[in-house]
Enzyme design. Structure first.
Site, short mmCIF file in Angstrom:
data_model
loop_
_atom_site.label_atom_id
_atom_site.label_comp_id
_atom_site.label_asym_id
_atom_site.label_seq_id
_atom_site.Cartn_x
_atom_site.Cartn_y
_atom_site.Cartn_z
N LYS A 280 26.03 -3.89 -1.87
CA LYS A 280 27.53 -3.78 -2.06
C LYS A 280 28.24 -3.01 -0.95
O LYS A 280 29.43 -2.94 -0.52
CB LYS A 280 28.07 -2.78 -3.16
CG LYS A 280 27.56 -3.56 -4.52
CD LYS A 280 27.94 -2.59 -5.58
CE LYS A 280 27.32 -2.80 -6.78
NZ LYS A 280 27.13 -1.99 -8.05
N ARG B 12 0.84 -1.24 -0.02
CA ARG B 12 -0.10 0.04 0.02
C ARG B 12 0.92 1.34 -0.15
O ARG B 12 0.71 2.11 -0.82
CB ARG B 12 -0.94 0.14 1.30
CG ARG B 12 -2.17 -0.58 0.97
CD ARG B 12 -2.54 -1.13 2.51
NE ARG B 12 -1.51 -2.31 3.04
CZ ARG B 12 -1.52 -3.49 2.69
NH1 ARG B 12 -2.53 -3.91 2.02
NH2 ARG B 12 -0.67 -4.33 3.28
N THR B 13 1.57 1.41 0.95
CA THR B 13 2.52 2.62 1.02
C THR B 13 3.42 3.03 -0.50
O THR B 13 3.10 3.94 -0.69
CB THR B 13 3.52 2.60 2.13
OG1 THR B 13 2.92 2.16 3.24
CG2 THR B 13 4.34 3.87 2.24
N HIS C 243 5.55 5.99 11.24
CA HIS C 243 5.05 5.72 9.97
C HIS C 243 4.31 7.02 9.74
O HIS C 243 2.93 6.67 9.73
CB HIS C 243 4.52 4.59 9.64
CG HIS C 243 4.09 4.07 8.30
ND1 HIS C 243 4.19 4.91 7.39
CD2 HIS C 243 3.57 3.00 7.74
CE1 HIS C 243 3.86 4.34 6.15
NE2 HIS C 243 3.49 3.16 6.54
N ARG D 81 11.44 3.91 2.94
CA ARG D 81 11.41 3.03 3.97
C ARG D 81 12.44 2.27 4.28
O ARG D 81 13.17 1.73 3.30
CB ARG D 81 10.33 1.95 3.57
CG ARG D 81 10.04 0.74 4.70
CD ARG D 81 8.89 0.04 4.31
NE ARG D 81 7.60 0.74 4.61
CZ ARG D 81 6.44 0.26 4.54
NH1 ARG D 81 6.04 -0.88 4.22
NH2 ARG D 81 5.34 1.08 5.03
N1 ASP Z 1 1.94 -1.40 6.43
C1 ASP Z 1 2.17 -0.99 7.78
C2 ASP Z 1 3.59 -0.78 8.19
O1 ASP Z 1 4.34 -1.03 7.38
C3 ASP Z 1 1.48 -1.97 9.07
C4 ASP Z 1 2.07 -3.38 9.16
O2 ASP Z 1 2.96 -3.70 8.29
O3 ASP Z 1 1.64 -3.94 9.92
O4 ASP Z 1 3.98 -0.47 9.23
#
Ligand code: ASP
Length: 303
Positions: free
Chosen positions: A82, A52-53, A131, A103
């Site tokens: 590397k 999703r993100t 987040h 991320r």
């Molecule tokens: N998608 C959210 C996160 O990346 C929640 C999860 O993974 O549980 O933190």
């Protein structure tokens, strides 16, 4: 007055005026998307898995007329393999993109990246840290579905210790009035004291319990999050608790009239598919609101 954000590392950075402005922008972009980011490039750099993100940020950028360059699975396909340090990667990608959505698998990336950041950076999840764009879309979901954010009781169930989504949402709720948060988890997975100190300082009432059955009926919002398996030190601990808080139809039916059930997803070990058709279930809508909020955030930071 709305405050323009240069970077977004943690949920505490939002103030109420900026949140209101972002919510209005999200709602107007839903009705009338505009190509305000034509000519801009967003880089998504993901060192941990995401559906999703990453895809909602990318879709948001494309819907605003911008372009996307992307490294999914950066830990195994980028120069990180590397041994390239994150700081060097960020310096380089900043020459190719106008914004970086990152991320990473460790928390506190702000400390490392603020000194070298030359383009806006959005934290899309830093380990068990924060987040913030998730928290903003969670708050927007509450605003859209309940029509208010003040005066609510929120049950946060699952893994408050490791869940960055829980951390960021709790920080953000600290900005509203008459909030009660009930953290539901076994003692080993309960919320950390530093966050509770913050809530104390912001007038948020909270309780801690392991008993979901007793807590769920009080909530206006039930915020479930899976146990964050990848952060557990022992497999045995994960196995012990992994299905402790299954939300099935009988459990969801204990929720009060008009209350909503949210989950940042994936729902692993948590919500049965029969619950999906209940009026309480808003987790798929929540994922769609994520697209609107990320459009608003990118437009706010870059346009
Ligand atoms: N998608 C959210 C996160 O990346 C929640 C999860 O993974 O549980 O933190």
């Amino acid at each position: 007055m709305e405050k323009k954000l240069m970077h977004l590392f943690e949920a505490q950075q939002f103030d109420l005026n900026t949140i209101d402005a972002l919510f209005s922008l999200a709602t107007s972009l839903e009705e009338n998307p505009q190509p305000v980011l034509r000519g801009k490039i967003m880089a998504t750099l993901f060192y941990e898995p995401s559906t999703r993100t990453r895809l909602s940020f990318e879709s948001a950028m494309l819907r605003l007329g911008g372009d996307v360059i992307s490294t999914e699975n950066a830990l195994s396909v980028s120069s990180a393999v590397k041994g390239e340090p994150l700081e060097d990667t960020i310096r380089i990608v900043s020459m190719y993109a106008d914004v970086i959505v990152l991320r990473y698998f460790e928390s506190n990336i702000a400390e490392r990246l603020l000194p070298i950041a030359s383009v806006p950076i959005i934290n899309a999840g830093d380990g068990a840290g924060q987040h913030p764009s998730q928290a903003l879309l969670d708050l927007y979901t509450i605003h859209r579905e309940l029509g208010r954010i003040d005066d609510i009781t929120v049950v946060m169930v699952g893994d408050p210790k490791h869940s960055r989504s829980v951390h960021s949402l709790a920080y953000l709720l600290g900005k509203y009035k008459n909030i009660i948060i009930n953290f539901v988890a076994p003692e080993e997975l309960q919320i950390a004291d530093d966050l509770l100190t913050y809530l104390d300082g912001h007038g948020v009432q909270y309780t801690k319990t392991h008993d979901l059955t007793a807590a769920i009926g009080e909530a206006d919002v039930v915020y479930r999050n899976r146990l964050q398996k990848e952060r557990f030190e022992s497999e045995t601990l994960y196995e012990k608790y992994k299905e402790m808080y299954l939300i099935d139809v009988p459990m969801a039916s204990r929720m009060k009239q008009g209350a909503i059930l949210m989950d940042p997803l994936p729902r692993i070990g948590g919500i049965t598919t029969e619950v999906d058709v209940l009026p309480q279930a808003v987790y798929f809508k929540q994922a769609r609101y994520g697209l609107l909020i990320r459009m608003a955030l990118l437009a706010h930071m870059l346009a």
